[in-house]
Scaffold this active site. Structure first.
Site, PDB file in Angstrom:
ATOM      1  N   SER B 116       0.961  -1.300   0.353  1.00  0.00           N
ATOM      2  CA  SER B 116      -0.301   0.036   0.005  1.00  0.00           C
ATOM      3  C   SER B 116       0.680   1.376   0.278  1.00  0.00           C
ATOM      4  O   SER B 116       2.238   1.296   0.361  1.00  0.00           O
ATOM      5  CB  SER B 116      -0.909   0.119   1.298  1.00  0.00           C
ATOM      6  OG  SER B 116      -1.869   1.417   1.124  1.00  0.00           O
ATOM      7  N   ARG B 365      -0.411  -4.273  -6.744  1.00  0.00           N
ATOM      8  CA  ARG B 365      -1.512  -5.068  -6.432  1.00  0.00           C
ATOM      9  C   ARG B 365      -2.745  -3.829  -6.707  1.00  0.00           C
ATOM     10  O   ARG B 365      -2.722  -3.544  -6.803  1.00  0.00           O
ATOM     11  CB  ARG B 365      -1.484  -4.594  -4.446  1.00  0.00           C
ATOM     12  CG  ARG B 365      -2.736  -5.596  -3.217  1.00  0.00           C
ATOM     13  CD  ARG B 365      -2.517  -6.746  -4.174  1.00  0.00           C
ATOM     14  NE  ARG B 365      -3.558  -7.276  -3.171  1.00  0.00           N
ATOM     15  CZ  ARG B 365      -4.730  -8.114  -3.360  1.00  0.00           C
ATOM     16  NH1 ARG B 365      -5.517  -7.641  -4.900  1.00  0.00           N
ATOM     17  NH2 ARG B 365      -5.802  -8.809  -2.235  1.00  0.00           N
ATOM     18  N   THR B 401      -7.025   1.327   4.827  1.00  0.00           N
ATOM     19  CA  THR B 401      -7.118   0.985   5.386  1.00  0.00           C
ATOM     20  C   THR B 401      -7.907   0.984   7.117  1.00  0.00           C
ATOM     21  O   THR B 401      -8.159   0.189   7.471  1.00  0.00           O
ATOM     22  CB  THR B 401      -4.898   1.231   6.019  1.00  0.00           C
ATOM     23  OG1 THR B 401      -4.758   1.177   4.243  1.00  0.00           O
ATOM     24  CG2 THR B 401      -4.775  -0.051   6.441  1.00  0.00           C
ATOM     25  N   CYS B 537      -3.429 -21.697 -12.665  1.00  0.00           N
ATOM     26  CA  CYS B 537      -5.233 -20.971 -12.537  1.00  0.00           C
ATOM     27  C   CYS B 537      -5.499 -21.223 -14.450  1.00  0.00           C
ATOM     28  O   CYS B 537      -4.055 -20.746 -15.199  1.00  0.00           O
ATOM     29  CB  CYS B 537      -5.524 -19.770 -12.626  1.00  0.00           C
ATOM     30  SG  CYS B 537      -4.427 -18.783 -10.958  1.00  0.00           S
ATOM     31  N   CYS B 568       3.972 -14.545  -9.968  1.00  0.00           N
ATOM     32  CA  CYS B 568       2.695 -14.323  -9.878  1.00  0.00           C
ATOM     33  C   CYS B 568       2.843 -13.149  -8.595  1.00  0.00           C
ATOM     34  O   CYS B 568       3.384 -13.607  -7.824  1.00  0.00           O
ATOM     35  CB  CYS B 568       1.903 -15.332  -9.717  1.00  0.00           C
ATOM     36  SG  CYS B 568       0.364 -14.156  -9.430  1.00  0.00           S
ATOM     37  N   CYS B 571      -2.030  -9.873  -7.418  1.00  0.00           N
ATOM     38  CA  CYS B 571      -2.103  -8.762  -7.968  1.00  0.00           C
ATOM     39  C   CYS B 571      -3.595  -8.655  -8.110  1.00  0.00           C
ATOM     40  O   CYS B 571      -4.226  -7.974  -7.978  1.00  0.00           O
ATOM     41  CB  CYS B 571      -1.315  -7.757  -8.722  1.00  0.00           C
ATOM     42  SG  CYS B 571      -1.852  -7.727 -10.097  1.00  0.00           S
ATOM     43  N   CYS B 574      -5.371 -10.059 -13.341  1.00  0.00           N
ATOM     44  CA  CYS B 574      -5.897 -11.453 -14.547  1.00  0.00           C
ATOM     45  C   CYS B 574      -7.037 -11.224 -13.803  1.00  0.00           C
ATOM     46  O   CYS B 574      -7.886 -11.355 -15.159  1.00  0.00           O
ATOM     47  CB  CYS B 574      -5.104 -12.137 -14.606  1.00  0.00           C
ATOM     48  SG  CYS B 574      -4.571 -12.906 -12.953  1.00  0.00           S
TER      49      CYS B 574
END
Lengths: 254, 599
Positions: B116, B365, B401, B537, B568, B571, B574
Site C-alpha cells: 500500500s 496490487r 486501511t 490458473c 505471480c 495482484c 488478471c
C-alpha cells in the site's frame, strides 16, 4: 535401536529474496526480510525423520543457535517429525559473529550431553556457504564423518554412506557414532502441514545458553567490510586473433 | 496490453483476434486452451477444471482431511483480519470468556503480501489500541507537507489543497504498511490469537444446511501435470462458528461466496484500479521526511483515471515510497499501467527526486474503487466479509486501511455477543449475524463512503479528469456529498476494453535502467517465488509480473500462451480485467508469492 539423532537447523534468509547490503557496509539487511530454514537442513531433518519412521532410531532432537526467532525454525523441524527441540540462545553481537567453529563446539557439547549416536547436518548454509560445521564437529568429537551424503543406510551398527564427490559417487562404511552432512539428492523434504504445526506447538523446546555448555562463542574473525559484487563490465568483441593478442598486450596480460 | 516489450506484430494480431471473438471460443490461430489436441500441452491442470474423481492418477490416494474446531476463523492476516482478531480477544478478556481465534494467511510471514502507499489515518487504530504509540506501532512519519499537482509532459501545475478536501492529510501518518501489519500481528499474538502464516485458505466448507462451516487449506505436493507427488499432503479443515473473510481486494473465496449467497444482487459490480509501487533510497539532500505528493494528469490522458503518489518516509535511511494507480476501466488495450508508471518517473519533477537514488523494492496490487455503490451484502449464514474484500476504500482520499480496520472491529463486536451467548438458538449451523451489517450502516465508515460516493463516477464524462475535479470542488467541498443523487459506475472493468483496431497504439520509451526498469527485473525485486512444480490458473491476459506471455510454438507457426506462474505477485488484476472473464485466480501453495518487506 535406541539411537538418538541430533539434527542441526539454521535460520537463513530465504533463497528467493533479493538481499541488500546495509548502508554501513557491515553486513546484509536482515530486519523484516523473509527467513526460512536452510534448504540443506530441511533435507537433514527429513532424513532423520525417515530413519525414525524405519524404526532405526528412537528420537530426533532438533537444535538451532540464535536469537528468539530461531524458535520458528525449530518448530518447523518439529512439525516435520522431530520429537523435541533445543534452542541455544545467542543474540546481538555474538549472533552476528557466530560461525562454524562456535556452532560445532556447541553441537559437540550437546552431543555428549544428550548422548547422541548420530548427528545429521546440512552440508552448508546458503548464507555463508562455509561447508565447515559438520567436519569440525566430527573432529572435535573424534567421530567419523560421512559428508555430502546422497544415501544413508544403517547396517548392523555401522553406517553406509554414499557420498557425492567430484569424480562420481563414493561409498564408505563408518562406525557409529558419526556425523553425516546432507547433500541435495539425499531426499525430498516433506511439507510442514498445518495440523503438524499445531501439534508441534505442544512439543518441548528447551532453552540453553552456550555458557551452560562450557562454550565460548567469541569469534576469532572480524568482518572488515561487505560489498555488493562488482558490476559486470561489458566485454569487447574482436575480429581476428591478431586483435586479441594486441588487446591482451595492451592490458598488460601477456 | 502486455507490459513486456518482446511481443511481435503476430502476437498483437492474436490479441486483436481474441478481442473480436465473444465469450468462450478462442480464435484458431492462437493455440487454444480448450481444444485438447494431443500435440498441445494443457494450459491448466487445476482440479477445478479437471476433477480428480475421474482422474486415474488419483485412485487410491488418501483424501481424508484432518479437521479442527475454533470459535472464529479469520481468512487473511491483513489490517482487517488482524483488527478483528485483536478486538475479539480484547472482548474475551474483558468479559472473562475463552475464545479460540485462528487466522490463516497465505504469505510466509505476516505482512509479506501487504502492499500500500501508504498514508494512514489513525482513527481506527486509536479506537482499537489507544496506546499504540507506547506499544511501538511503526507510525514514524507524520505528514508535514501535502502537495497536489496536475502534470503535463514538462510542467507541474500545483493545486491548492484546501482544508475539507478529501486529499488533505493533516494528522495522518506515512507508513510502511507491511511493517504496520507485522506489528498488528505481534499485538494479536500477545493476546493469544493463533496466527498461521504460510497456510492459504483455498476452499470454503459448508454445512448440510448451506451455511458456512469453515475453510480448508490447500493440498500440497501436486505436480504441474496435476498428479500427486510423493510429498502430497491433504489440506486441513478449520471449522468455526463464524468465519470472517478478509482476503483483500478481489479475494478468490469471496468471489465464490458472492455467487453462493447472491451477495451482489443489490449493488453495482465492483470496479478496481491497479496500484504499482516502488521503494527507493534517494540522495539525502533531496529527502524531506513527511512530504506527501500526489499528482494526476501526465502520462495518462484525461479519460483514464489514475494518478501517482510519492511519500518521503522517516525510517532511518532516506527512503521514498512512490507509485502509480491506474483505474482498470481503461479502454485502450495498448495501455500498460506498468509502463505508464515507469514513464511517469521521467517527469522532471519526479526525476529530480530520484536521480542518484537506488530502487530497492517493487510490487503491485489491485485496489477497489467502487466505494459506496458497490458494497455487497456483508453477512451470510456462517460468515462475514471484512476489509478490502467487500471494499471500503475512500477513493478520493486513496485510503482504505482505516475503514478496513474498523470493519474488522465491527464484525468482531457483533460476532462476540452471539458466539458467547449460551442460550442462542441459531437457525443455521453456521451463525448468521445481521447485527454486523446494522452496526456497519450506523458507523462512520458508512457516512464517510456516502459523502464521497459520487466523486469517482463523476469522471465518466466528456471532460474526464477535469470534469471530475470540478464536480469534487462543487459538490464535495461545498456540499459535503449531500447531493440527493447517486451516480452509477460504468459496469464491469472487464467489459471496458475496446477492440485493438479502434485504439491507437502507445509508444512507450525503453527503460533506461536507472530511473525506469523493465518488468522482469522488477519482479525479481519483489522476491516472488513459488514451488515451481504445481498446477496454476487458466488464463488469457496481462499481469504485472510477466506471468502470461505469448511465445512462438516450437513447431514454428503461430504462438502459444505460456503461463509463468512462478512470477505471480498475487495482484489479482488478471482475474479482474480479463475481457472473457475466463481467468479464475486460485491460491498457490501457502508461503509462495512475493516476499515484500515493509511495502
Amino acid at each position: 535401536m535406541s539411537a538418538r539423532v541430533l539434527v542441526g537447523v539454521k535460520r537463513v534468509i530465504d533463497y528467493a529474496v533479493k538481499i541488500r547490503v546495509k548502508p554501513d557496509r557491515t553486513g546484509v539487511v536482515t530486519d523484516g526480510v523473509k527467513h526460512s530454514m536452510n534448504p540443506f537442513c530441511e533435507i537433514a531433518v527429513e532424513e532423520a525423520v525417515k530413519l525414525k519412521e524405519k524404526k532405526l532410531v528412537k528420537e530426533v532432537v532438533a537444535v538451532s543457535c540464535g536469537p528468539q526467532q530461531v524458535q520458528e525454525t525449530i518448530r518447523t523441524a518439529l512439525a516435520m517429525g522431530a520429537d523435541r527441540g533445543i534452542h541455544v540462545e545467542v543474540s546481538g553481537k555474538d549472533y552476528e559473529t557466530l560461525g562454524p567453529l562456535q556452532v560445532s563446539k556447541i553441537l559437540a557439547a550437546l552431543a555428549k550431553k544428550e548422548q547422541a549416536d548420530l548427528i545429521i547436518l546440512g552440508k552448508q548454509a546458503i548464507d555463508d556457504d562455509c561447508n565447515q560445521t559438520g567436519q569440525m564437529t566430527a573432529a572435535l568429537l573424534d567421530w567419523p564423518q560421512g559428508t555430502f551424503a546422497s544415501e544413508v543406510n544403517i547396517e548392523a551398527d555401522k553406517l553406509k554412506v554414499v557420498r557425492e564427490i567430484d569424480g562420481g559417487l563414493e561409498t564408505i562404511k563408518i562406525n557409529l557414532p558419526a556425523v553425516v552432512t546432507a547433500d541435495l539428492r539425499l531426499n525430498t523434504p516433506r511439507y510442514a502441514t498445518l495440523p503438524n504445526i499445531m501439534k508441534a506447538k505442544k512439543k518441548k523446546i528447551a532453552n540453553v545458553k552456550p555458557a551452560d555448555l562450557g562454550v565460548d562463542v567469541s569469534s576469532r574473525l572480524e568482518v572488515l567490510k561487505v560489498d555488493e559484487p562488482p558490476q559486470r563490465q561489458a566485454g569487447v568483441k574482436v575480429e581476428t586473433v591478431h586483435d586479441l593478442v594486441g588487446k591482451l598486450k595492451e592490458a598488460g596480460r601477456i | 496490453m502486455f507490459p513486456a516489450c518482446r511481443y511481435s506484430l503476430q502476437a498483437r494480431r492474436c490479441v486483436g483476434a481474441l478481442k473480436a471473438v465473444q465469450a468462450e471460443h478462442v480464435a484458431p490461430q492462437v493455440c487454444s486452451t480448450r481444444s485438447s489436441s494431443s500435440t498441445l500441452s494443457r494450459i491448466t491442470t487445476h482440479y477445478s477444471v479437471y476433477p480428480r474423481d475421474k482422474d486415474p492418477r488419483w485412485e487410491g490416494v488418501e483424501m481424508e482431511r484432518f479437521a479442527d474446531e475454533a470459535d472464529v476463523v479469520i481468512v487473511g492476516g491483513g489490517p482487517a483480519g488482524l483488527s478483528a482478531a485483536i478486538r475479539l480477544k480484547q472482548l474475551a478478556s474483558q468479559h472473562e470468556k475463552e475464545l479460540r481465534v485462528c487466522v490463516v494467511e497465505k504469505a510466509s510471514q505476516i505482512g509479506a503480501h501487504t502492499l500500500s502507499g501508504a498514508c494512514l489515518e489513525p482513527t481506527a487504530l486509536s479506537e482499537l489500541i489507544p496506546d499504540w504509540k507506547e506499544r511501538g506501532a511503526p507510525l514514524n512519519t507524520p505528514v508535514t507537507e501535502d502537495k497536489f499537482s496536475i502534470l503535463t509532459e514538462k510542467y507541474r501545475i500545483p493545486v491548492p489543497i484546501l482544508p475539507g478536501l478529501p486529499m488533505n492529510n493533516h494528522g495522518n501518518y506515512l507508513v510502511r504498511l507491511g511493517h504496520f501489519v507485522r506489528w498488528l500481528g505481534e499485538q494479536a499474538e500477545e493476546l493469544g490469537v493463533e496466527l498461521y502464516p504460510g497456510y492459504a485458505a483455498s476452499e470454503v466448507l459448508f454445512h448440510e444446511d448451506g451455511s458456512v462451516k469453515g475453510i480448508a487449506t490447500n493440498d500440497v505436493g501436486i505436480a504441474k501435470d496435476g498428479s500427486p507427488k510423493d510429498v502430497f499432503e491433504r489440506g486441513m479443515e478449520l471449522h468455526a462458528k463464524v468465519t470472517l473473510f478478509g482476503e483483500g481486494c478481489h479475494g478468490h473465496l469471496a468471489k465464490q461466496l458472492y455467487k453462493q449467497f447472491n451477495l451482489r444482487g443489490n449493488c453495482e459490480p465492483q470496479t478496481y484500479a491497479i496500484g504499482l509501487k516502488e521503494l527507493w533510497v534517494i540522495d539525502e539532500k533531496k529527502w524531506c521526511p513527511g512530504r506527501t505528493e500526489h499528482s494526476v494528469g501526465w502520462p495518462l490522458n484525461r479519460n483514464t483515471y489514475g494518478g501517482s503518489f510519492l511519500y518521503h518516509l522517516n525510517e532511518g535511511e532516506p527512503l521514498v515510497a512512490l507509485g502509480f494507480v491506474v483505474g482498470l476501466d481503461y479502454t485502450n488495450p495498448y495501455l500498460s499501467p506498468f509502463r505508464e508508471f515507469q514513464r511517469w518517473k521521467h517527469h522532471p519533477s519526479i526525476m529530480s527526486t530520484l536521480e542518484g537514488g537506488n530502487r530497492i523494492a517493487y510490487g503491485a496490487r489491485a485496489l477497489n474503487e467502487g466505494g459506496f455503490q458497490s458494497i455487497p451484502k456483508l453477512t451470510f449464514p456462517g460468515g462475514m466479509l471484512i476489509g478490502c474484500s467487500p471494499g471500503f476504500m475512500n477513493v478520493p482520499k486513496i485510503k482504505g486501511t482505516h475503514t478496513a480496520m474498523k470493519s474488522g472491529m465491527l464484525a468482531a463486536e457483533s460476532a462476540f455477543s452471539k458466539i458467547t451467548d449460551e442460550n442462542l438458538q441459531s437457525e443455521t449451523a453456521g451463525l448468521y449475524i445481521p447485527e454486523y451489517e446494522e452496526a456497519f450502516k450506523k458507523s462512520w465508515i458508512w457516512k464517510e463512503l456516502y459523502s464521497v460516493r459520487n466523486i469517482r463516477p463523476s469522471f465518466h464524462n466528456y471532460f474526464g479528469l477535469y470534469g471530475g475535479m470540478v464536480y469534487t470542488g462543487i459538490f464535495y467541498w461545498i456540499l459535503r456529498g449531500k447531493e440527493p443523487w447517486t451516480l452509477k459506475h460504468n459496469g464491469l472493468d472487464a467489459d471496458q476494453l475496446k477492440p485493438a483496431k479502434d485504439c491507437t497504439p502507445i509508444e512507450y520509451p525503453k527503460p533506461d535502467g536507472k530511473i525506469s526498469f523493465d518488468l522482469l527485473s522488477s519482479v525479481a525485486l519483489s522476491g516472488t517465488n513459488h514451488e515451481h512444480d504445481q498446477p496454476f490458473c487458466p488464463a488469457e491476459t496481462q499481469s504485472f509480473s510477466c506471468v502470461y506471455e505469448y511465445v512462438p510454438l516450437e513447431t514454428g507457426d503461430g504462438m502459444r500462451l505460456q503461463i509463468n506462474a512462478q512470477n505471480c505477485v498475487h495482484c489479482k488484476t488478471c482475474d479482474i480485467k480479463d475481457p472473457s472473464q475466463n481467468i479464475n485466480w486460485v491460491v498457490p501453495e501457502g508461503s509462495g508469492g512475493p516476499a515484500y518487506n515493509g511495502m
